[in-house]
Design an enzyme around this catalytic site. Structure first.
Site, PDB file in Angstrom:
ATOM      1  CD  GLU A 136      -2.830  -1.180   2.398  1.00 34.43           C
ATOM      2  OE1 GLU A 136      -3.800  -0.397   2.382  1.00 34.43           O
ATOM      3  OE2 GLU A 136      -2.576  -1.946   3.338  1.00 34.43           O
TER       4      GLU A 136
ATOM      5  CD  GLU B  55       2.799   0.539   9.691  1.00 29.53           C
ATOM      6  OE1 GLU B  55       2.000  -0.264   9.171  1.00 29.53           O
ATOM      7  OE2 GLU B  55       2.904   0.700  10.922  1.00 29.53           O
TER       8      GLU B  55
END
Length: 344
Positions: free
Chosen positions: A315, A324
Site C-alpha cells: 500500500e 508499513e
C-alpha cells in the site's frame, strides 16, 4: 530484495506457484487499498480465484468490490468505519440504514461472513470506544430484522495492545483502562457466537523488544521451547493468541474463539535486518504451515485458528514508517513478491 515487477498486469494463470486452500479453510488474506496503483476489484477477484484464495478481509464496504466478489467462493469480512460508531450506537434506525446500504443489496451473492465494527478502536480511535458495544448491538438487531443473525457474525478487530500483560501467556490480562468496555463486548460475543478478532504482529513485538525476543521465536523458526504452566511454546504467535485467551478467561469469558484478522511481516524497510524478503517469507511460510496443520495453540490444541494474512498488495499511500507500505504478497501486476505455497 525481489526484482522489479513488469509494468503490465501479468496473467494470473502464469503464476508458477499457486495458493492452494484445499481442505484448509482457515487461511485468508487482507485487501488493504491505501494505494494508487492497484488493479480494479474485478481483476482482484480473478487473482484470488486463480490462486484458490477463499477468504478475504475488506477494510470497507465498497459496492464495486462487493459486486466484483459476488457469485464467487469468497467468504468476506466487510467493515464499518470507526467514525460511524457514534451514530450507529445512538440510533437503531442508523444501523438499519447501514445494513440496507452496505449488506442487503449484495448478500447472499457476496458471501459476507463477518461484519467488523471498527478496527483497533482502543488504539487508533479511543474517543469512539464508548460507542462500540452499542453500535454492535444495534447492528445485531438490524441483522435479526433481516433474518441474518445466524449467517453473519458481528465483531471488532483489536490490536494486541489491548493486553496489559502478555507474558507468560497464562498471565495474559487486559489493560485495566479498557476492561469496562471489554466485558460487555465479550458478553455480546458470547451471546451471539461471534469470535474475538485480533490483529497479531510478532514483527512489531520483535521490533520493539529485540533484547528479549529472539528473531527465530518471532519467525516460527526457533527450536527452543519455554514452558508455561506445563504448556510448551515455540513461537510468539501462539503465545499471543493464548495470552488473549487467558485475558478472556480472566474476565469470565473462556469460551470465545479467536480469529486473527491480521498478521504478517514486511519485506522491505529502512532497517533491513528485520524487514527483508527472507524474514517475510520465513514468517508467512511457517505461519501458513502452522495454521493449516490445525495444531491450534497450547491452550487450545487441535482447534485451528482462522487467520488472515496482511496484505494482498503493498500500500504505497499508507502513512507511518516505510515498512508499513511493504507487507504485500503480490505486486499489482499479479506476480508474487516471494515464493509461498499454501498447501498443507
Amino acid at each position: 530484495m525481489a526484482a522489479s515487477p513488469p509494468q503490465l498486469l501479468c496473467a494470473v494463470a502464469c503464476l508458477t506457484v499457486l495458493f492452494v486452500f484445499a481442505g484448509a479453510e482457515s487461511i485468508g488474506i487482507c485487501y488493504g487499498r491505501v494505494a494508487d496503483n492497484l488493479p480494479p476489484p474485478d481483476a482482484v477477484a480473478g487473482l484470488l480465484a486463480a490462486n484458490n484464495i477463499h477468504k478475504l478481509r475488506m477494510f470497507d464496504s465498497d459496492p464495486a468490490a462487493l459486486n466484483a466478489f459476488a457469485n464467487t467462493p469468497l467468504e468476506l469480512i466487510t467493515a464499518v468505519p470507526n467514525e460511524a460508531l457514534p451514530s450507529l450506537a445512538a440510533e437503531p434506525a442508523a444501523a438499519l440504514q447501514w445494513l440496507a446500504a452496505n449488506v442487503l443489496p449484495f448478500y447472499p451473492a457476496a458471501h459476507i461472513k463477518y461484519i467488523a465494527v471498527g478496527n483497533e478502536i482502543f488504539l487508533s480511535s479511543p474517543q469512539n470506544a464508548p460507542f462500540l458495544v452499542g453500535a454492535m448491538r444495534n447492528l445485531q438487531a438490524a441483522l435479526q430484522s433481516a433474518g441474518l443473525q445466524d449467517a453473519i457474525k458481528i465483531s471488532s478487530p483489536h490490536a494486541a495492545s489491548v493486553l496489559a500483560n502478555s507474558f507468560p501467556p497464562s498471565q495474559g490480562a487486559f489493560d485495566p483502562a479498557i476492561v469496562d468496555t471489554m466485558k460487555p463486548f465479550l458478553e455480546f460475543l458470547s451471546e451471539t457466537g461471534a469470535p474475538f478478532m485480533a490483529n497479531i504482529y510478532p514483527f512489531f513485538s520483535y521490533l520493539g523488544n529485540r533484547a528479549d525476543i529472539p528473531l527465530e521465536y518471532a519467525l516460527f523458526a526457533s527450536p527452543a521451547l519455554f514452558v508455561d504452566g506445563g504448556l510448551p511454546y515455540s513461537n510468539l504467535f501462539d503465545a499471543t493468541v493464548d495470552s488473549l485467551i487467558s485475558a478472556m478467561e480472566g474476565v469470565g469469558r473462556p469460551g470465545v474463539r479467536v480469529v486473527v484478522t491480521e498478521t504478517g511481516w514486511p519485506w522491505a524497510g529502512s532497517d533491513g535486518q528485520a524487514e527483508n524478503v527472507g524474514n517475510a517469507m520465513t514468517y508467512n511460510v511457517n505461519l501458513v504451515k502452522h495454521v493449516l496443520s490445525n495444531a491450534g495453540t497450547p491452550k487450545r490444541p487441535g482447534v485451528g485458528v482462522e487467520t488472515y494474512l496482511f496484505d494482498l498488495f503493498n500500500e504505497d499511500q499508507k502513512p507511518g514508517r516505510d515498512f508499513e507500505r511493504d507487507f504485500g504478497l503480490f505486486y499489482p501486476t499479479g506476480q508474487k513478491v516471494y515464493d509461498i505455497n499454501f498447501s498443507p
